[in-house]
Design a protein around this motif. Structure first.
Motif, PDB file in Angstrom:
ATOM      1  N   ASP A 126       0.846  -1.183   0.000  1.00 41.11           N
ATOM      2  CA  ASP A 126       0.000   0.000   0.000  1.00 41.11           C
ATOM      3  C   ASP A 126       0.888   1.241   0.000  1.00 41.11           C
ATOM      4  N   HIS A 127       0.932   1.948  -1.118  1.00 45.11           N
ATOM      5  CA  HIS A 127       1.857   3.070  -1.267  1.00 45.11           C
ATOM      6  C   HIS A 127       1.268   4.410  -0.826  1.00 45.11           C
ATOM      7  N   THR A 128       0.078   4.374  -0.228  1.00 40.67           N
ATOM      8  CA  THR A 128      -0.470   5.612   0.333  1.00 40.67           C
ATOM      9  C   THR A 128       0.346   6.013   1.560  1.00 40.67           C
ATOM     10  N   LEU A 129       0.114   7.223   2.058  1.00 39.95           N
ATOM     11  CA  LEU A 129       0.822   7.670   3.256  1.00 39.95           C
ATOM     12  C   LEU A 129       0.545   6.731   4.422  1.00 39.95           C
ATOM     13  N   ARG A 130      -0.702   6.340   4.586  1.00 31.23           N
ATOM     14  CA  ARG A 130      -1.050   5.402   5.652  1.00 31.23           C
ATOM     15  C   ARG A 130      -0.315   4.080   5.482  1.00 31.23           C
ATOM     16  N   GLY A 131      -0.313   3.561   4.255  1.00 23.38           N
ATOM     17  CA  GLY A 131       0.275   2.254   4.006  1.00 23.38           C
ATOM     18  C   GLY A 131       1.772   2.202   4.237  1.00 23.38           C
ATOM     19  N   ILE A 132       2.513   3.141   3.670  1.00 26.53           N
ATOM     20  CA  ILE A 132       3.973   3.101   3.805  1.00 26.53           C
ATOM     21  C   ILE A 132       4.381   3.408   5.243  1.00 26.53           C
ATOM     22  N   THR A 133       3.593   4.230   5.947  1.00 23.24           N
ATOM     23  CA  THR A 133       3.879   4.496   7.362  1.00 23.24           C
ATOM     24  C   THR A 133       3.777   3.217   8.185  1.00 23.24           C
ATOM     25  N   ILE A 134       2.670   2.514   8.044  1.00 27.57           N
ATOM     26  CA  ILE A 134       2.462   1.279   8.810  1.00 27.57           C
ATOM     27  C   ILE A 134       3.495   0.230   8.437  1.00 27.57           C
ATOM     28  N   ASP A 135       3.753   0.059   7.142  1.00 23.36           N
ATOM     29  CA  ASP A 135       4.679  -0.991   6.705  1.00 23.36           C
ATOM     30  C   ASP A 135       6.086  -0.769   7.252  1.00 23.36           C
ATOM     31  N   LEU A 136       6.599   0.459   7.152  1.00 23.30           N
ATOM     32  CA  LEU A 136       7.959   0.724   7.626  1.00 23.30           C
ATOM     33  C   LEU A 136       8.065   0.603   9.145  1.00 23.30           C
ATOM     34  N   ILE A 137       7.098   1.150   9.857  1.00 24.84           N
ATOM     35  CA  ILE A 137       7.157   1.105  11.324  1.00 24.84           C
ATOM     36  C   ILE A 137       7.053  -0.332  11.823  1.00 24.84           C
ATOM     37  N   LYS A 138       6.190  -1.119  11.217  1.00 20.69           N
ATOM     38  CA  LYS A 138       5.959  -2.487  11.687  1.00 20.69           C
ATOM     39  C   LYS A 138       7.086  -3.449  11.292  1.00 20.69           C
TER      40      LYS A 138
END
Length: 221
Positions: A126-138
């Motif tokens: 998910d390349h949206t702001l929400r998606g990349i935020t969650i993916d990198l942090i997790k």
């Protein structure tokens, strides 16, 4: 992995696709345990599993499902996702003993991966702001010290698709995430990025492509 700019540039000059780029980098990195977020039809997984015989454990994270809160072109009908999932299975069945399928969103399944166990994680979901935020942090806690995170669609414009869809914000968010975590990040050819997790590191942004002089969001669609 040595992130020396001249060595990286030399290696990348011989790569004609993102697949070739990552096969070479993973061979250099001697990656054995890895994860991919956003597997889709399995094209990347197939190429990596074929080209990197040293990879022993490949976690495949993807919901393969229509999502009501995901406004991107690949959010297709449930029946199409069933076909896509079966295509992924067929493409990677030759390495079934090396793959672990985690069907679900990153935040719901990532804890099936032990902390500090991954040499590499590739983000192409998910390349949206929400998606990349969650993916990198997790995914960051799952990476060992000295391990790397890579990703796709590190585009120079947020308007990867037309304005009916949410913008793609892998860039600049990945850069700001690296700055917050005090980690080095490299902009690579073929719209790829690489972050190295290293204790005691300092943030730096190395652009070996020359395309990322301006990563601001002040760009009209």
């Amino acid at each position: 992995m040595d992130l020396d700019s001249q060595k990286i540039a030399k290696l990348l000059s011989e790569c004609d696709s993102r697949f070739d780029l990552w096969i070479r980098l993973l061979d250099l990195h001697k990656a054995r345990n890895m994860a991919e977020i956003g597997v889709w039809k399995g094209d990347f997984a197939e190429r990596i599993l074929m080209g990197c015989s040293q990879v022993e454990q490949y976690y495949m994270i993807d919901p393969w499902a229509s999502l009501p809160d995901w406004n991107k072109p690949f959010n297709v009908a449930p029946a199409m996702f069933d076909e896509i999932y079966q295509e992924m299975l067929a493409k990677t069945d030759f390495a079934s003993e090396r793959r672990t399928i985690l069907r679900g969103r990153t935040k719901d399944v990532v804890n099936d991966i032990p902390d500090g166990s991954l040499d590499f994680a590739y983000i192409d979901g998910d390349h949206t702001l929400r998606g990349i935020t969650i993916d990198l942090i997790k995914i960051l806690p799952k990476i060992r010290e000295g391990g790397i995170i890579g990703g796709d669609d590190f585009t120079t414009t947020p308007w990867q698709h037309d304005t009916r869809y949410e913008p793609t914000l892998v860039c600049p968010y990945s850069v700001y995430f690296s700055e917050a975590m005090d980690l080095p990040i490299i902009a690579l050819p073929h719209n790829q990025f690489l972050i190295k997790k290293e204790r005691g590191a300092n943030f730096s942004f190395l652009d070996v492509t020359g395309d990322y002089a301006d990563i601001s969001l002040n760009k009209l669609p």
